[in-house]
Design an enzyme around this catalytic site. Structure first.
Site, PDB file in Angstrom:
ATOM      1  N   ARG A  87       0.833  -1.205   0.000  1.00 36.77           N
ATOM      2  CA  ARG A  87       0.000   0.000   0.000  1.00 36.77           C
ATOM      3  C   ARG A  87       0.865   1.251   0.000  1.00 36.77           C
ATOM      4  O   ARG A  87       0.389   2.336   0.318  1.00 36.77           O
ATOM      5  CB  ARG A  87      -0.947  -0.023   1.213  1.00 36.77           C
ATOM      6  CG  ARG A  87      -2.019  -1.103   1.097  1.00 36.77           C
ATOM      7  CD  ARG A  87      -2.862  -1.231   2.343  1.00 36.77           C
ATOM      8  NE  ARG A  87      -3.556  -0.003   2.689  1.00 36.77           N
ATOM      9  CZ  ARG A  87      -4.365   0.121   3.737  1.00 36.77           C
ATOM     10  NH1 ARG A  87      -4.579  -0.933   4.528  1.00 36.77           N
ATOM     11  NH2 ARG A  87      -4.953   1.268   4.001  1.00 36.77           N
ATOM     12  N   GLU A 115      16.558  -8.207   2.718  1.00 36.87           N
ATOM     13  CA  GLU A 115      16.179  -8.838   1.452  1.00 36.87           C
ATOM     14  C   GLU A 115      16.710  -7.968   0.327  1.00 36.87           C
ATOM     15  O   GLU A 115      16.251  -6.843   0.130  1.00 36.87           O
ATOM     16  CB  GLU A 115      14.663  -8.986   1.345  1.00 36.87           C
ATOM     17  CG  GLU A 115      14.045  -9.926   2.369  1.00 36.87           C
ATOM     18  CD  GLU A 115      12.545 -10.070   2.171  1.00 36.87           C
ATOM     19  OE1 GLU A 115      12.145 -10.579   1.111  1.00 36.87           O
ATOM     20  OE2 GLU A 115      11.797  -9.666   3.070  1.00 36.87           O
ATOM     21  N   TYR A 119      15.626  -3.342  -1.850  1.00 39.14           N
ATOM     22  CA  TYR A 119      16.209  -2.007  -1.726  1.00 39.14           C
ATOM     23  C   TYR A 119      16.821  -1.460  -3.009  1.00 39.14           C
ATOM     24  O   TYR A 119      17.008  -0.250  -3.129  1.00 39.14           O
ATOM     25  CB  TYR A 119      17.193  -1.982  -0.560  1.00 39.14           C
ATOM     26  CG  TYR A 119      16.458  -2.112   0.753  1.00 39.14           C
ATOM     27  CD1 TYR A 119      15.777  -1.031   1.287  1.00 39.14           C
ATOM     28  CD2 TYR A 119      16.371  -3.332   1.415  1.00 39.14           C
ATOM     29  CE1 TYR A 119      15.047  -1.140   2.463  1.00 39.14           C
ATOM     30  CE2 TYR A 119      15.650  -3.453   2.596  1.00 39.14           C
ATOM     31  CZ  TYR A 119      14.992  -2.354   3.115  1.00 39.14           C
ATOM     32  OH  TYR A 119      14.257  -2.468   4.261  1.00 39.14           O
ATOM     33  N   PHE A 407      24.398  -3.154  11.360  1.00 38.53           N
ATOM     34  CA  PHE A 407      23.458  -2.428  12.214  1.00 38.53           C
ATOM     35  C   PHE A 407      22.022  -2.740  11.783  1.00 38.53           C
ATOM     36  O   PHE A 407      21.799  -3.277  10.722  1.00 38.53           O
ATOM     37  CB  PHE A 407      23.717  -0.919  12.158  1.00 38.53           C
ATOM     38  CG  PHE A 407      23.759  -0.338  10.771  1.00 38.53           C
ATOM     39  CD1 PHE A 407      22.602   0.091  10.147  1.00 38.53           C
ATOM     40  CD2 PHE A 407      24.959  -0.209  10.083  1.00 38.53           C
ATOM     41  CE1 PHE A 407      22.624   0.641   8.873  1.00 38.53           C
ATOM     42  CE2 PHE A 407      25.001   0.336   8.812  1.00 38.53           C
ATOM     43  CZ  PHE A 407      23.848   0.760   8.194  1.00 38.53           C
TER      44      PHE A 407
END
Length: 407
Positions: A87, A115, A119, A407
């Protein structure tokens, strides 16, 4: 969706969303640690009415780049409620982070990708690579060079910020892709007693090369784990970080790590791809690379500012055409004019020498990916013969970019 800051009062709600998305149920101590970590971050949330349905935190990091150091938010705890997937929630939160980066002069952003497929579409590119190295230490480490024979000493982890922090800062400046550490990150994140992934590991140990009162010549951070009573299961030494002035110093530290009693395996994650250990080890059956993977993913939030924020190894004068569907200000043609002493980048109407998607320019930015390789892969278009080779020569760094600071 309403995209806004997540106040401190909603941090526990945000962490519950994170645990829901990542199928986690941490104990009280880990929850407390996560809460302290998130409180130190910039926090962006997506609200559906009063319900928090999306969350991301951004560490206020600085990242080493060739010849410099730039502000670079580090994304973490990125979560979208399963009821609100597809969405546009993640897109809206990342867009807000990018807007803030442009507004506040932060030309980069970075993350470790849970994953990889997610990105790249937001313009992040894998800018560093890491290796997992495993050493059979049931016999002495075979070396092709004599190790540095200066004394080794153990340092209390509580003293790490003062004892090895300045040395880390110097090595960080020499290798791009590394995150600055203040005292809080050293003691609160990097050197915590209980390892987050394996509670059987010992607390961290720090071994330093060089006598007390003399300049440090190197150090290693490691943890150990007993093999128990099974002789077929030797104890483990996990190396979290190893830095040294030169190969002889590194050899001394590796020799030490491979000689710890009651252990038979040394495993190091996040080693740089140009680790000299792989060359000075005399027996590559004893020292094996067991994994190679993308490390830090970098995003160029402001292309001209990012390109002028790093140093260049050779003269270059090229027009780069950049495509960025998320940040229109990055889309266009930019003339990059740089040499080891100066750098400039400005919009131009001239014909391009190379055409990039912004994610591929990000992959090349720290010098870890060759432009020529992307041309051969069909991902970058070379309009002017030799342009990729000239840009690669200018991007080149003495050390490969890399970091093990996850991180």
């Amino acid at each position: 969706m309403d995209i806004r800051d997540v106040p401190e009062a909603h941090v526990d709600r945000a962490l519950e969303l994170v645990y829901l998305v990542f199928h986690d149920n941490p104990g009280e101590e880990k929850r407390k640690h996560h809460r302290e970590l998130v409180l130190g971050c910039e926090r962006i949330g997506a609200y559906d009415g009063d319900t928090l349905v999306g969350f991301l935190a951004a560490h206020r990091f600085r990242l080493s780049v060739p010849g410099g150091d730039l502000p670079c938010p580090g994304l973490t705890f990125v979560s979208v409620a399963p009821t609100h997937r597809r969405r546009g929630v993640l897109s809206a939160m990342i867009a807000e982070l990018f807007r803030r980066g442009t507004r506040h002069g932060r030309p980069l952003a970075a993350l470790w990708a849970s994953e990889d497929a997610i990105y790249g579409r937001f313009g992040f590119g894998p800018a560093t690579e890491g290796l997992t190295v495993e050493i059979d230490s049931r016999r002495p480490l075979a070396l092709r060079l004599p190790p540095d024979e200066r004394p080794l000493r153990l340092i209390d982890p509580a003293d790490a910020p003062a004892a090895v922090g300045p040395y880390f800062d110097a090595t960080r400046a020499a290798r791009a892709g590394r995150i600055a550490r203040d005292a809080e990150r050293w003691t609160g994140e990097w050197l915590v007693d209980e390892d987050e992934e394996d509670d059987e590991l010992s607390p961290p140990r720090i071994v330093a090369l060089g006598a007390e009162g003399e300049p440090l010549a190197g150090y290693a951070v490691y943890r150990t784990k007993s093999g128990g009573d099974d002789p077929a299961r030797p104890g483990l030494v996990r190396v979290d970080e190893l830095e040294a002035d030169d190969a002889a110093g590194a050899a001394a530290l590796w020799r030490y790590l491979c000689s710890l009693d009651l252990t038979g395996t040394v495993r190091a994650w996040g080693r740089p791809v140009d680790d000299p250990l792989l060359l000075f080890a005399a027996d590559r059956d004893q020292v094996r690379v067991t994994g190679r993977y993308p490390g830090l993913w970098v995003r160029l939030v402001d292309v001209p500012a990012a390109l002028t924020g790093r140093a260049w190894a050779a003269p270059v004068d090229l027009v780069l055409a950049v495509e960025d569907e998320h940040l229109p200000a990055n889309t266009g043609r930019f003339r990059l004019t740089a040499d080891p002493a100066s750098r400039a980048c400005a919009p131009t109407g001239d014909a391009p020498d190379l055409s990039f998607a912004v994610r591929d320019l990000a992959a090349c930015y720290l010098g870890g990916t060759e432009v020529g390789a992307l041309v051969r892969a069909g991902l970058v278009t070379e309009h002017t013969e030799g342009a990729a080779a000239r840009l690669d020569a200018a991007l080149r760094t003495a050390l490969a970019p890399g970091t093990g600071d996850e991180f």
